[in-house]
Design a protein around this motif. Sequence first.
Motif, short mmCIF file in Angstrom:
data_model
loop_
_atom_site.label_atom_id
_atom_site.label_comp_id
_atom_site.label_asym_id
_atom_site.label_seq_id
_atom_site.Cartn_x
_atom_site.Cartn_y
_atom_site.Cartn_z
N LEU A 14 0.83 -1.20 0.00
CA LEU A 14 0.00 0.00 0.00
C LEU A 14 0.87 1.25 0.00
O LEU A 14 0.56 2.23 -0.70
CB LEU A 14 -0.92 -0.01 1.22
CG LEU A 14 -1.93 1.13 1.34
CD1 LEU A 14 -2.83 1.18 0.11
CD2 LEU A 14 -2.76 0.98 2.61
N VAL A 15 1.95 1.22 0.77
CA VAL A 15 2.86 2.36 0.82
C VAL A 15 3.48 2.61 -0.56
O VAL A 15 3.59 3.75 -1.02
CB VAL A 15 3.96 2.13 1.88
CG1 VAL A 15 5.04 3.21 1.79
CG2 VAL A 15 3.36 2.12 3.27
N THR A 16 3.88 1.53 -1.23
CA THR A 16 4.48 1.67 -2.56
C THR A 16 3.48 2.22 -3.57
O THR A 16 3.80 3.12 -4.36
CB THR A 16 5.02 0.31 -3.05
OG1 THR A 16 5.95 -0.21 -2.10
CG2 THR A 16 5.71 0.45 -4.40
N LEU A 17 2.27 1.69 -3.55
CA LEU A 17 1.22 2.18 -4.46
C LEU A 17 0.91 3.65 -4.19
O LEU A 17 0.69 4.44 -5.13
CB LEU A 17 -0.04 1.33 -4.31
CG LEU A 17 0.05 -0.10 -4.85
CD1 LEU A 17 -1.19 -0.89 -4.46
CD2 LEU A 17 0.23 -0.09 -6.37
N HIS A 18 0.90 4.02 -2.93
CA HIS A 18 0.69 5.42 -2.55
C HIS A 18 1.79 6.30 -3.14
O HIS A 18 1.52 7.35 -3.73
CB HIS A 18 0.66 5.54 -1.03
CG HIS A 18 0.58 6.93 -0.52
ND1 HIS A 18 0.77 7.26 0.81
CD2 HIS A 18 0.35 8.12 -1.14
CE1 HIS A 18 0.64 8.55 0.97
NE2 HIS A 18 0.39 9.10 -0.19
N GLY A 19 3.05 5.85 -2.99
CA GLY A 19 4.16 6.63 -3.51
C GLY A 19 4.11 6.79 -5.02
O GLY A 19 4.33 7.89 -5.55
N ILE A 20 3.79 5.72 -5.72
CA ILE A 20 3.68 5.79 -7.19
C ILE A 20 2.51 6.67 -7.59
O ILE A 20 2.62 7.52 -8.49
CB ILE A 20 3.52 4.37 -7.78
CG1 ILE A 20 4.78 3.54 -7.53
CG2 ILE A 20 3.23 4.45 -9.28
CD1 ILE A 20 4.64 2.09 -7.92
N GLY A 21 1.37 6.50 -6.93
CA GLY A 21 0.18 7.27 -7.28
C GLY A 21 0.37 8.77 -7.11
O GLY A 21 -0.07 9.55 -7.96
N ASN A 22 1.03 9.16 -6.05
CA ASN A 22 1.24 10.59 -5.80
C ASN A 22 2.23 11.22 -6.76
O ASN A 22 2.20 12.43 -6.97
CB ASN A 22 1.72 10.81 -4.36
CG ASN A 22 0.59 11.08 -3.40
OD1 ASN A 22 -0.43 10.38 -3.43
ND2 ASN A 22 0.74 12.06 -2.54
N THR A 23 3.12 10.41 -7.33
CA THR A 23 4.22 10.98 -8.12
C THR A 23 4.11 10.72 -9.62
O THR A 23 4.91 11.25 -10.38
CB THR A 23 5.56 10.40 -7.63
OG1 THR A 23 5.54 8.97 -7.74
CG2 THR A 23 5.81 10.77 -6.17
N PHE A 24 3.14 9.93 -10.06
CA PHE A 24 3.11 9.48 -11.46
C PHE A 24 2.16 10.28 -12.34
O PHE A 24 2.06 10.01 -13.54
CB PHE A 24 2.71 7.99 -11.51
CG PHE A 24 3.10 7.31 -12.80
CD1 PHE A 24 4.42 7.04 -13.09
CD2 PHE A 24 2.13 6.95 -13.74
CE1 PHE A 24 4.79 6.42 -14.29
CE2 PHE A 24 2.47 6.33 -14.93
CZ PHE A 24 3.81 6.06 -15.20
N GLN A 25 1.50 11.28 -11.81
CA GLN A 25 0.48 12.00 -12.57
C GLN A 25 1.04 12.64 -13.83
O GLN A 25 0.42 12.58 -14.90
CB GLN A 25 -0.18 13.07 -11.69
CG GLN A 25 -1.36 13.78 -12.35
CD GLN A 25 -2.55 12.87 -12.58
OE1 GLN A 25 -3.04 12.22 -11.65
NE2 GLN A 25 -3.03 12.80 -13.81
N GLY A 26 2.20 13.27 -13.72
CA GLY A 26 2.80 13.91 -14.89
C GLY A 26 3.14 12.91 -15.98
O GLY A 26 2.93 13.18 -17.17
N ALA A 27 3.63 11.73 -15.58
CA ALA A 27 3.95 10.68 -16.56
C ALA A 27 2.67 10.15 -17.21
O ALA A 27 2.64 9.89 -18.42
CB ALA A 27 4.72 9.56 -15.88
N ALA A 28 1.62 9.99 -16.41
CA ALA A 28 0.34 9.49 -16.95
C ALA A 28 -0.23 10.46 -17.97
O ALA A 28 -0.72 10.04 -19.03
CB ALA A 28 -0.65 9.27 -15.81
N ASN A 29 -0.17 11.75 -17.69
CA ASN A 29 -0.66 12.76 -18.63
C ASN A 29 0.15 12.74 -19.92
O ASN A 29 -0.39 12.91 -21.01
CB ASN A 29 -0.61 14.15 -18.00
CG ASN A 29 -1.67 14.34 -16.94
OD1 ASN A 29 -2.70 13.66 -16.94
ND2 ASN A 29 -1.44 15.25 -16.01
N CYS A 30 1.46 12.54 -19.79
CA CYS A 30 2.33 12.49 -20.97
C CYS A 30 1.99 11.29 -21.83
O CYS A 30 1.91 11.40 -23.06
CB CYS A 30 3.80 12.43 -20.53
SG CYS A 30 4.96 12.31 -21.91
N ILE A 31 1.77 10.15 -21.21
CA ILE A 31 1.41 8.95 -21.96
C ILE A 31 0.11 9.16 -22.72
O ILE A 31 -0.01 8.82 -23.91
CB ILE A 31 1.29 7.74 -21.01
CG1 ILE A 31 2.67 7.36 -20.45
CG2 ILE A 31 0.66 6.54 -21.72
CD1 ILE A 31 2.61 6.34 -19.34
#
Length: 333
Positions: A258-275
Amino acid sequence: MAETNRTAVYVYEQVVILASCILSFFGSLLIICTYLRWLDLRTTPRKLLVYLSVSDLLSALSYFYGVLRIFDSDSADCIAQGAISTFANTSSFFWTVAIAIYLYVFIVKSSQRQADNLVLYFHLISWGIPFAITVAALSLHKIGYDASEVSVGWCWVNIQAEDHVLWMLLTGKIWEFIAYVTLPVLYILIKIHINRAHAALSEYRPILTSSPVSHSLSSMADRKLTLIPIIFIILRVWSTIRFLLLLTDSPAGHNPVLVTLHGIGNTFQGAANCIMFVLFTPSIRSRLVALLCCKGWDRYWSSESVSQNRANSYTPSHREENTSPQTLANSLE
């Protein structure tokens, strides 16, 4: 809260989240660069996406520093990092909703002028409210070390503050909850309107429904309308779950997955928008490939864009312009 209650951040979690921060940083940067590089991409929806990308870029940088440091006290750089991430993260929520509101007014209300008039208010709200909240939190010494209870190594709201739950709501969670409701509702309304308009238009213009290009543009726009709120929720829900677990004082909030998913979720928004808006947008992807492989193609794209803009200078009725698959695809690109 005692130090023994601190959520452990393992090295593998740190590496994965740092990689997510890097991808988000370069993804946000690529969105900004493509906007600056090609004049014909400078539509208002993409301009709003650039503002969102600025917030995501700043957020990725602040989270990267926090995850790299893994703070363990209210140091000066902890407070500074917490303030920057609070401002950037909250601003990202507002810009995400602002894009949805713009598209709703532009497409459903069929008023580009009214939608464009909202941009100034978007700036005042999406920069102003996060800034005011962050300044208030700093002035009242609410930003600081949170023992990774609702973070992953970075600083946010001081977990020792008696009213830390209130400030967690004010500095992020309440806006996150609002986005959870607002985004799906707005995009569902847009999709319903487009489907109705497309059905009505195809009844009088059967040629539109038989055009492969029109089908491609319409389906592409439809996928993006579906994916925008879904991706946002998938990325942010882990942070929300940990916040709710904190409220119930549940040890499940320390779960490494859960901690790892939280970390990825909070930081991946810019990459998701780029994709979604660069790599999965054929016209932009082709330009990037051509730019990397052969610079001569860039001049071809520039001349083609000028020709396309001239061809599009004539528009039929305002209602047809805003509900056509071409316009919808352009607004999402």
